[in-house]
Design a protein around this motif. Structure first.
Motif, PDB file in Angstrom:
ATOM      1  N   PRO A   5       0.831  -1.203   0.000  1.00 21.50           N
ATOM      2  CA  PRO A   5       0.000   0.000   0.000  1.00 21.50           C
ATOM      3  C   PRO A   5       0.866   1.255   0.000  1.00 21.50           C
ATOM      4  CG  PRO A   5      -0.092  -1.094   2.141  1.00 21.50           C
ATOM      5  CD  PRO A   5       0.726  -1.958   1.236  1.00 21.50           C
ATOM      6  N   ALA A   6       0.398   2.273  -0.671  1.00 24.63           N
ATOM      7  CA  ALA A   6       1.096   3.562  -0.699  1.00 24.63           C
ATOM      8  C   ALA A   6       1.009   4.207   0.681  1.00 24.63           C
ATOM      9  CB  ALA A   6       0.447   4.467  -1.747  1.00 24.63           C
ATOM     10  N   PRO A   7       1.948   5.091   1.015  1.00 27.00           N
ATOM     11  CA  PRO A   7       1.877   5.781   2.312  1.00 27.00           C
ATOM     12  C   PRO A   7       0.540   6.496   2.521  1.00 27.00           C
ATOM     13  CG  PRO A   7       4.005   6.184   1.287  1.00 27.00           C
ATOM     14  CD  PRO A   7       3.154   5.458   0.271  1.00 27.00           C
ATOM     15  N   GLY A   8      -0.014   7.074   1.469  1.00 27.10           N
ATOM     16  CA  GLY A   8      -1.313   7.729   1.577  1.00 27.10           C
ATOM     17  C   GLY A   8      -2.429   6.754   1.906  1.00 27.10           C
ATOM     18  N   CYS A   9      -2.285   5.521   1.471  1.00 25.31           N
ATOM     19  CA  CYS A   9      -3.252   4.477   1.788  1.00 25.31           C
ATOM     20  C   CYS A   9      -3.249   4.218   3.287  1.00 25.31           C
ATOM     21  CB  CYS A   9      -2.927   3.197   1.016  1.00 25.31           C
ATOM     22  SG  CYS A   9      -3.934   1.765   1.489  1.00 25.31           S
ATOM     23  N   CYS A  10      -2.067   4.022   3.844  1.00 25.00           N
ATOM     24  CA  CYS A  10      -1.963   3.748   5.282  1.00 25.00           C
ATOM     25  C   CYS A  10      -2.468   4.930   6.098  1.00 25.00           C
ATOM     26  CB  CYS A  10      -0.524   3.409   5.657  1.00 25.00           C
ATOM     27  SG  CYS A  10       0.001   1.787   5.042  1.00 25.00           S
ATOM     28  N   SER A  11      -2.141   6.109   5.663  1.00 27.17           N
ATOM     29  CA  SER A  11      -2.597   7.315   6.360  1.00 27.17           C
ATOM     30  C   SER A  11      -4.120   7.399   6.349  1.00 27.17           C
ATOM     31  CB  SER A  11      -1.987   8.549   5.705  1.00 27.17           C
ATOM     32  OG  SER A  11      -2.487   9.717   6.268  1.00 27.17           O
ATOM     33  N   GLY A  12      -4.720   7.197   5.194  1.00 25.98           N
ATOM     34  CA  GLY A  12      -6.177   7.238   5.077  1.00 25.98           C
ATOM     35  C   GLY A  12      -6.848   6.132   5.859  1.00 25.98           C
ATOM     36  N   ALA A  13      -6.279   4.930   5.797  1.00 25.01           N
ATOM     37  CA  ALA A  13      -6.861   3.792   6.511  1.00 25.01           C
ATOM     38  C   ALA A  13      -6.767   3.992   8.023  1.00 25.01           C
ATOM     39  CB  ALA A  13      -6.159   2.502   6.101  1.00 25.01           C
ATOM     40  N   LYS A  14      -5.666   4.557   8.491  1.00 23.78           N
ATOM     41  CA  LYS A  14      -5.533   4.820   9.931  1.00 23.78           C
ATOM     42  C   LYS A  14      -6.546   5.867  10.383  1.00 23.78           C
ATOM     43  CE  LYS A  14      -0.722   3.468  10.350  1.00 23.78           C
ATOM     44  NZ  LYS A  14       0.673   3.882  10.500  1.00 23.78           N
ATOM     45  N   GLY A  15      -6.734   6.905   9.579  1.00 24.82           N
ATOM     46  CA  GLY A  15      -7.729   7.921   9.908  1.00 24.82           C
ATOM     47  C   GLY A  15      -9.129   7.342   9.942  1.00 24.82           C
ATOM     48  N   LEU A  16      -9.412   6.470   8.997  1.00 21.81           N
ATOM     49  CA  LEU A  16     -10.717   5.832   8.937  1.00 21.81           C
ATOM     50  C   LEU A  16     -10.921   4.899  10.137  1.00 21.81           C
ATOM     51  CD1 LEU A  16     -13.137   5.878   7.069  1.00 21.81           C
ATOM     52  CD2 LEU A  16     -12.130   3.965   5.825  1.00 21.81           C
ATOM     53  N   ALA A  17      -9.869   4.176  10.509  1.00 17.89           N
ATOM     54  CA  ALA A  17      -9.955   3.265  11.656  1.00 17.89           C
ATOM     55  C   ALA A  17     -10.280   4.031  12.938  1.00 17.89           C
ATOM     56  CB  ALA A  17      -8.653   2.492  11.806  1.00 17.89           C
ATOM     57  N   LYS A  18      -9.757   5.244  13.070  1.00 19.42           N
ATOM     58  CA  LYS A  18     -10.034   6.062  14.252  1.00 19.42           C
ATOM     59  C   LYS A  18     -11.499   6.475  14.317  1.00 19.42           C
ATOM     60  CE  LYS A  18      -5.409   7.963  14.747  1.00 19.42           C
ATOM     61  NZ  LYS A  18      -4.585   9.175  14.631  1.00 19.42           N
ATOM     62  N   GLN A  19     -12.167   6.467  13.183  1.00 19.53           N
ATOM     63  CA  GLN A  19     -13.577   6.856  13.131  1.00 19.53           C
ATOM     64  C   GLN A  19     -14.523   5.656  13.222  1.00 19.53           C
ATOM     65  OE1 GLN A  19     -14.530   9.901  10.151  1.00 19.53           O
ATOM     66  NE2 GLN A  19     -12.340   9.901   9.699  1.00 19.53           N
ATOM     67  N   ALA A  20     -13.970   4.458  13.259  1.00 19.19           N
ATOM     68  CA  ALA A  20     -14.775   3.235  13.313  1.00 19.19           C
ATOM     69  C   ALA A  20     -14.913   2.777  14.764  1.00 19.19           C
ATOM     70  CB  ALA A  20     -14.130   2.155  12.449  1.00 19.19           C
ATOM     71  N   ASN A  21     -15.465   3.651  15.596  1.00 19.91           N
ATOM     72  CA  ASN A  21     -15.536   3.384  17.030  1.00 19.91           C
ATOM     73  C   ASN A  21     -16.659   2.444  17.438  1.00 19.91           C
ATOM     74  OD1 ASN A  21     -13.365   5.164  17.579  1.00 19.91           O
ATOM     75  ND2 ASN A  21     -14.751   6.885  17.356  1.00 19.91           N
ATOM     76  N   THR A  22     -17.757   2.490  16.719  1.00 19.45           N
ATOM     77  CA  THR A  22     -18.907   1.676  17.096  1.00 19.45           C
ATOM     78  C   THR A  22     -19.222   0.675  16.000  1.00 19.45           C
ATOM     79  OG1 THR A  22     -20.573   3.110  16.070  1.00 19.45           O
ATOM     80  CG2 THR A  22     -19.876   3.680  18.327  1.00 19.45           C
ATOM     81  N   LYS A  23     -20.052  -0.277  16.357  1.00 13.73           N
ATOM     82  CA  LYS A  23     -20.492  -1.263  15.367  1.00 13.73           C
ATOM     83  C   LYS A  23     -21.220  -0.564  14.214  1.00 13.73           C
ATOM     84  CE  LYS A  23     -23.008  -5.580  14.853  1.00 13.73           C
ATOM     85  NZ  LYS A  23     -22.140  -6.718  14.776  1.00 13.73           N
ATOM     86  N   LEU A  24     -22.028   0.440  14.529  1.00 16.55           N
ATOM     87  CA  LEU A  24     -22.735   1.176  13.471  1.00 16.55           C
ATOM     88  C   LEU A  24     -21.763   1.918  12.563  1.00 16.55           C
ATOM     89  CD1 LEU A  24     -25.896   2.555  15.317  1.00 16.55           C
ATOM     90  CD2 LEU A  24     -25.774   0.731  13.611  1.00 16.55           C
ATOM     91  N   ASP A  25     -20.691   2.460  13.126  1.00 14.87           N
ATOM     92  CA  ASP A  25     -19.667   3.120  12.312  1.00 14.87           C
ATOM     93  C   ASP A  25     -19.050   2.112  11.342  1.00 14.87           C
ATOM     94  OD1 ASP A  25     -19.999   5.520  13.692  1.00 14.87           O
ATOM     95  OD2 ASP A  25     -18.282   5.160  15.013  1.00 14.87           O
ATOM     96  N   ARG A  26     -18.665   0.950  11.866  1.00 11.78           N
ATOM     97  CA  ARG A  26     -18.031  -0.082  11.031  1.00 11.78           C
ATOM     98  C   ARG A  26     -18.997  -0.592   9.962  1.00 11.78           C
ATOM     99  NH1 ARG A  26     -16.119  -0.893  16.139  1.00 11.78           N
ATOM    100  NH2 ARG A  26     -17.597  -2.542  16.650  1.00 11.78           N
TER     101      ARG A  26
END
Length: 115
Positions: A47-68
């Motif tokens: 994965p490109a560095p931007g991929c990891c950055s975006g995925a990490k940001g998204l993971a931080k927003q996946a706090n609840t089951k409804l978010d996921r």
């Protein structure tokens, strides 16, 4: 040239995202976060560095089951529109980027209620 392709991909995905129910985070935000990952899920070795950055940001927003579930539904609706890709590579993003969030393979038949 690669940046132009990414920009065009974002525009195409945003166009189709209007068909997808709003999620928390919003589907447009999910699309922007995963766009740098498209070449990886289509077969690029890492994965490109931007991929990891975006995925990490998204993971931080996946706090609840409804978010996921919302993220899953967004990806389920959008990814088939990008052309051929390997759903099995989606969980590898978390592994290769050092993210603890479990991301299942996502295809048109994925049951997002089980995320």
């Amino acid at each position: 040239m690669f940046k132009l392709i990414n920009i065009l991909t974002i525009l195409v995905l945003l166009t189709f995202s209007s068909e997808i129910a709003d999620a928390a985070p919003p589907c447009q935000e999910v699309i922007v976060s995963i766009t740098p990952c498209l070449s990886f899920i289509k077969g690029q070795p890492d994965p490109a560095p931007g991929c990891c950055s975006g995925a990490k940001g998204l993971a931080k927003q996946a706090n609840t089951k409804l978010d996921r579930q919302g993220i899953c539904e967004c990806l389920k609706g959008v990814l088939p529109k990008i052309g051929p890709y390997d759903p099995k590579r989606i969980p590898l993003i978390a592994q290769k980027c050092g993210i603890n969030t479990l991301i299942p393979p996502i295809s048109a038949t994925t049951d997002c209620t089980k995320v």
